[in-house]
Design a protein around this motif. Sequence first.
Motif, PDB file in Angstrom:
ATOM      1  N   ALA A  34       0.702  -1.406   0.062  1.00  0.00           N
ATOM      2  CA  ALA A  34       0.103   0.007   0.064  1.00  0.00           C
ATOM      3  C   ALA A  34       0.980   1.307  -0.087  1.00  0.00           C
ATOM      4  O   ALA A  34       1.989   1.189   0.461  1.00  0.00           O
ATOM      5  CB  ALA A  34      -0.895  -0.018   1.151  1.00  0.00           C
ATOM      6  N   THR A  35       0.106   2.233  -0.517  1.00  0.00           N
ATOM      7  CA  THR A  35       1.015   3.686  -0.453  1.00  0.00           C
ATOM      8  C   THR A  35      -0.239   4.725  -0.601  1.00  0.00           C
ATOM      9  O   THR A  35      -1.268   4.369  -0.650  1.00  0.00           O
ATOM     10  CB  THR A  35       2.056   3.658  -1.661  1.00  0.00           C
ATOM     11  N   GLY A  41      -1.499  10.445  -9.580  1.00  0.00           N
ATOM     12  CA  GLY A  41      -0.965   9.057  -9.313  1.00  0.00           C
ATOM     13  C   GLY A  41       0.514   9.243  -8.674  1.00  0.00           C
ATOM     14  O   GLY A  41       0.870   8.282  -8.973  1.00  0.00           O
ATOM     15  N   GLU A  42       0.791  10.290  -8.307  1.00  0.00           N
ATOM     16  CA  GLU A  42       2.069  10.350  -7.845  1.00  0.00           C
ATOM     17  C   GLU A  42       2.208   9.740  -6.368  1.00  0.00           C
ATOM     18  O   GLU A  42       1.357  10.437  -5.472  1.00  0.00           O
ATOM     19  CB  GLU A  42       2.543  11.810  -8.039  1.00  0.00           C
ATOM     20  N   LEU A  43       3.227   9.076  -6.067  1.00  0.00           N
ATOM     21  CA  LEU A  43       3.509   8.728  -4.623  1.00  0.00           C
ATOM     22  C   LEU A  43       3.699   9.478  -3.576  1.00  0.00           C
ATOM     23  O   LEU A  43       4.939  10.571  -3.810  1.00  0.00           O
ATOM     24  CB  LEU A  43       4.447   7.435  -4.707  1.00  0.00           C
ATOM     25  N   LYS A  44       3.044   9.788  -2.735  1.00  0.00           N
ATOM     26  CA  LYS A  44       3.526  10.544  -1.613  1.00  0.00           C
ATOM     27  C   LYS A  44       4.195  10.114  -0.212  1.00  0.00           C
ATOM     28  O   LYS A  44       4.487  10.694   0.529  1.00  0.00           O
ATOM     29  CB  LYS A  44       1.970  10.975  -0.985  1.00  0.00           C
ATOM     30  N   ASP A 237       5.253   1.309 -10.100  1.00  0.00           N
ATOM     31  CA  ASP A 237       4.232   2.061 -11.066  1.00  0.00           C
ATOM     32  C   ASP A 237       2.889   1.464 -11.328  1.00  0.00           C
ATOM     33  O   ASP A 237       2.054   2.344 -11.454  1.00  0.00           O
ATOM     34  CB  ASP A 237       5.018   1.202 -12.568  1.00  0.00           C
ATOM     35  N   GLY A 238       2.755  -0.055 -11.224  1.00  0.00           N
ATOM     36  CA  GLY A 238       1.306  -0.364 -11.264  1.00  0.00           C
ATOM     37  C   GLY A 238       0.573   0.170  -9.993  1.00  0.00           C
ATOM     38  O   GLY A 238      -0.844   0.351 -10.464  1.00  0.00           O
ATOM     39  N   ALA A 243      -4.982   5.760  -8.531  1.00  0.00           N
ATOM     40  CA  ALA A 243      -5.791   7.178  -8.647  1.00  0.00           C
ATOM     41  C   ALA A 243      -6.492   7.285  -9.741  1.00  0.00           C
ATOM     42  O   ALA A 243      -7.412   8.121  -9.770  1.00  0.00           O
ATOM     43  CB  ALA A 243      -4.304   8.178  -8.748  1.00  0.00           C
ATOM     44  N   ARG A 244      -6.050   6.564 -11.031  1.00  0.00           N
ATOM     45  CA  ARG A 244      -6.889   6.537 -12.021  1.00  0.00           C
ATOM     46  C   ARG A 244      -8.336   5.728 -11.961  1.00  0.00           C
ATOM     47  O   ARG A 244      -9.129   5.787 -12.803  1.00  0.00           O
ATOM     48  CB  ARG A 244      -6.069   5.933 -13.237  1.00  0.00           C
ATOM     49  N   LEU A 245      -8.692   5.036 -10.895  1.00  0.00           N
ATOM     50  CA  LEU A 245     -10.095   4.546 -10.625  1.00  0.00           C
ATOM     51  C   LEU A 245     -10.989   5.794 -10.493  1.00  0.00           C
ATOM     52  O   LEU A 245     -12.156   5.830 -10.608  1.00  0.00           O
ATOM     53  CB  LEU A 245     -10.111   3.747  -9.512  1.00  0.00           C
ATOM     54  N   TRP A 246     -10.479   6.921 -10.007  1.00  0.00           N
ATOM     55  CA  TRP A 246     -11.343   7.826  -9.441  1.00  0.00           C
ATOM     56  C   TRP A 246     -11.312   9.274 -10.429  1.00  0.00           C
ATOM     57  O   TRP A 246     -10.941  10.163 -10.179  1.00  0.00           O
ATOM     58  CB  TRP A 246     -10.851   8.521  -8.065  1.00  0.00           C
TER      59      TRP A 246
END
Length: 263
Positions: A34-35, A41-44, A237-238, A243-246
């Motif tokens: 998890a992240t 879609g950028e990791l925080k 990457d995957g 993020a793209r689900l929303w």
Amino acid sequence: MRRVYHVAKFYTMETTSKQVKILSIDIGGSHIKATILNKKGELKMDYDKIVTPAPASPENVIKAIKTLVKDFPAYDKISVGFPGYVKNGIIKTAPNLSTKLWADVDLTKKLTDALGKPTQVVNDADMQGLGVVDGKGLEMVVTLGTGFGTALLMNGHLLPHFELAHLPVKAGKTYDKYIGEAALEKEGKEKWNRRMKKVFEIMKTVFNYDTLYIGGGNSDKLNFKLDKNMKIVTNADGIKGGARLWLADEESVTKRKVSTPTT
């Protein structure tokens, strides 16, 4: 009706906060990762993981997820990739966790209630596909891990999910049994790579894809040269596909009901 997700253009999300944060979860046969992502879609934060419990019942998996994310920063929404066939957020099969334990489990609602945030659940390869594709032509994603995951996208649109892992490939063996983790451990790296060459030839012939993306924990064990239109991608990457689900409603071709917390 299955929602069609599009990744080829920039997307927005509704929220009362100035910056949407998405908890993106990848449930695997060996680990749960998890992240936290922003809306692009950028990791925080670096993604963290926990061992998938045994038995991997819905109750045990949800408990493990709660343990994993208990010290994570605040988030607004949840995206989940699950290793099996998922229909409208409800689990239909879970071959590497136990279909008997998971069949018809509404994981979307259970996680929404457990974590208190709106949740969406899709097949794990589908979510990885959303995270890695360029949105150009027919793109295929395969994941090499405990089993064999697949996803197809056309011009950035996620196509209906097919569990190709359960098709027979040789002498009654399914792709899962032929090239999954157990086969790699039993047959060894060299024989497994010969099998992977055969599988890639089948994929190329059957799907005639423009680009094939190869992910999963065993992708780094491939020891032969790949075609120019084949790319190895990482789990990091995957997981960005969460993020793209929303997507905003106006960018969605179809709509699906999103589970919201029970009050």
